[in-house]
Design a protein around this motif. Sequence first.
Motif, PDB file in Angstrom:
ATOM      1  N   THR A 126      76.288  11.489  49.851  1.00  0.00           N
ATOM      2  CA  THR A 126      74.931  11.157  49.971  1.00  0.00           C
ATOM      3  C   THR A 126      73.975  12.503  49.713  1.00  0.00           C
ATOM      4  O   THR A 126      72.791  12.290  50.130  1.00  0.00           O
ATOM      5  CB  THR A 126      74.793  10.167  50.924  1.00  0.00           C
ATOM      6  N   ARG A 130      71.408  15.505  49.551  1.00  0.00           N
ATOM      7  CA  ARG A 130      70.524  15.911  48.603  1.00  0.00           C
ATOM      8  C   ARG A 130      70.778  17.372  48.078  1.00  0.00           C
ATOM      9  O   ARG A 130      70.351  18.246  48.783  1.00  0.00           O
ATOM     10  CB  ARG A 130      69.092  16.100  49.395  1.00  0.00           C
ATOM     11  N   TYR A 177      67.919  19.889  47.326  1.00  0.00           N
ATOM     12  CA  TYR A 177      67.431  20.431  48.470  1.00  0.00           C
ATOM     13  C   TYR A 177      67.921  21.662  48.760  1.00  0.00           C
ATOM     14  O   TYR A 177      69.506  21.816  49.213  1.00  0.00           O
ATOM     15  CB  TYR A 177      67.323  19.515  49.580  1.00  0.00           C
ATOM     16  N   TRP A 222      67.683  12.909  56.766  1.00  0.00           N
ATOM     17  CA  TRP A 222      66.761  13.154  55.427  1.00  0.00           C
ATOM     18  C   TRP A 222      67.821  13.653  54.472  1.00  0.00           C
ATOM     19  O   TRP A 222      67.792  13.118  53.259  1.00  0.00           O
ATOM     20  CB  TRP A 222      65.617  13.678  55.723  1.00  0.00           C
ATOM     21  N   THR A 223      68.477  14.691  54.955  1.00  0.00           N
ATOM     22  CA  THR A 223      69.554  15.504  54.153  1.00  0.00           C
ATOM     23  C   THR A 223      70.526  14.846  53.684  1.00  0.00           C
ATOM     24  O   THR A 223      71.078  15.103  52.450  1.00  0.00           O
ATOM     25  CB  THR A 223      69.883  16.771  54.737  1.00  0.00           C
ATOM     26  N   GLN A 250      70.093  11.710  52.973  1.00  0.00           N
ATOM     27  CA  GLN A 250      69.628  10.258  52.435  1.00  0.00           C
ATOM     28  C   GLN A 250      69.953   8.997  53.479  1.00  0.00           C
ATOM     29  O   GLN A 250      70.378   7.928  53.034  1.00  0.00           O
ATOM     30  CB  GLN A 250      70.087   9.881  51.101  1.00  0.00           C
ATOM     31  N   GLU A 251      69.683   9.258  54.765  1.00  0.00           N
ATOM     32  CA  GLU A 251      69.855   8.210  55.701  1.00  0.00           C
ATOM     33  C   GLU A 251      71.108   7.540  55.819  1.00  0.00           C
ATOM     34  O   GLU A 251      71.362   6.460  56.443  1.00  0.00           O
ATOM     35  CB  GLU A 251      68.884   7.026  55.473  1.00  0.00           C
ATOM     36  N   ASP A 252      72.270   8.388  55.293  1.00  0.00           N
ATOM     37  CA  ASP A 252      73.510   7.990  55.675  1.00  0.00           C
ATOM     38  C   ASP A 252      73.986   8.318  57.045  1.00  0.00           C
ATOM     39  O   ASP A 252      74.401   9.366  57.462  1.00  0.00           O
ATOM     40  CB  ASP A 252      74.554   8.783  54.396  1.00  0.00           C
ATOM     41  N   SER A 265      63.568  10.785  61.178  1.00  0.00           N
ATOM     42  CA  SER A 265      64.202  11.661  59.954  1.00  0.00           C
ATOM     43  C   SER A 265      63.102  12.240  59.208  1.00  0.00           C
ATOM     44  O   SER A 265      61.474  12.115  59.665  1.00  0.00           O
ATOM     45  CB  SER A 265      64.817  10.373  58.787  1.00  0.00           C
ATOM     46  N   ALA A 271      61.540  15.245  55.620  1.00  0.00           N
ATOM     47  CA  ALA A 271      61.699  16.335  54.732  1.00  0.00           C
ATOM     48  C   ALA A 271      61.275  17.680  55.636  1.00  0.00           C
ATOM     49  O   ALA A 271      60.852  17.510  56.887  1.00  0.00           O
ATOM     50  CB  ALA A 271      60.987  15.955  53.597  1.00  0.00           C
TER      51      ALA A 271
END
Length: 488
Positions: free
Chosen positions: A274, A276, A279, A327-328, A330-332, A361, A363
Amino acid sequence: MPVRTPEWVKDAVFYQIFPDRFARSKRLRHPRGIHFKPWGSPPEEQGFQGGDLLGIVDRLDYLQELGVNALYLNPIFQSAANHRYHTYDYYRVDPLLGGDAALRELLQEAHARGIRVVLDGVFNHASRGFWPFHHILENGGDSPYVDWFYIHGWPLHPYPPDEKTPPNYGAWWGIPALPKLNVANPGVRDYLLDVAEYWIHFGIDGWRLDVPEEIDDEAFWQDFRRVVKRANPDAYIVGEIWHDAQEWLQGDRFDGVMNYGFSRAAFGFFGAQTLRTDYKPGGYELRPLDAPAFARAVAHLLSLYDWEVTQAQLNLMDSHDTARLLWTVQEDEGAARLCVLFQMTMPGAPCIYYGDEIGMSGASDPYCRAAFPWHDRGQWNEALLDFYRRAIALRHRYPVLRRGDLRILYAQGQTFAMLRHLGREAAVIVFNAGNQQATLRLEDLHPLPEGTRLQDVWGEGRDVVVQNGSLSQVTVPARAARIFMAHP
């Protein structure tokens, strides 16, 4: 020269606090006419939401229950910015935070609970309001302080008409609000070293140093260490360096660095599904890793420094300068939990960014700097908070997880295992970052004697026994970990 780092850091679990956004105390009485933004306002609006040092004091019971025994505070000295990296008085705690008296109370109450306090030192640059720079603004080339900065022309333009017009003086990243200090000037040097010593004598337990590479002066940092360690030999000195930092960690400058390499490795393995990948925290890529690549990354981290230094690294997943952990990935939450458990089972001091433990969470800056929702418990992820408490308690319970040596046992597919050993205590830690249950055989378990029984202290609670120098049929559920402990 043997390298020595503070013993307490090796047993520390840090909690990083952005003071304006952590907690506002009802006990702090501001002068009439002071107005803050409402608590919980969107962080992108900037401004001040009124968190203060007494608010931290009021929440020390919460932090102690979490298992935290060290705090790292973003800058607290007088400044015209909510993050306070624009310092204009290095000898005064910002009145909006409660002033020097509030810091004194925080240190007293934290130390009474066995909690250390490390402050952020911003010595590369100051602000337009810093008194020597203001003196130059008023007097131009006639100011005695003109050599405290890098002046390129007259008159100075501290407020350029647009962003395309660079300041005509040295400034960090060309930002006019951050005039760069000339540390080569002996007066600047003496001033900064006195600041460093002053606050150690005041009672703080160390310094986190902002952008230290910008001060390309080895002798200054050697002097800095001498001054700080003379005032308190157990003070912690940790630098903000985003890459391998061997030259800084030879025993003559820092004790450790903010270990962003650790976070990149953990994100790559535990968050591979998951992550990002678009980023780039600090400009560094995040790449999915399988277990063999992750093992190479871990081995690299362990090979960089003297063992004393490895144990004093600040192992963080996120900070005020990055997007938040959740956030990094993706909320996993599964990936986040494995990252945290990895922090709590590795050498080096884990550091939790405020609010991660309740599921905050966001960015990168400014979204990672939201107010802690004390007023709305419904926003808290209570199950995640319980996970953090259990993982931290596990680290505190077993010295081998803090100080034991480390050997990688297994790295195939999405499964990684390591052995930590300290005296008569040993831990076998197995992570499964994949979506399927993993069953594996762990070999080469020396120095564990034949017949050693290991208790699963984290997963299913089933004991395993060393037979023929190995553990066979070790089963780990998908996206989970098992921690087997042998202890007297």
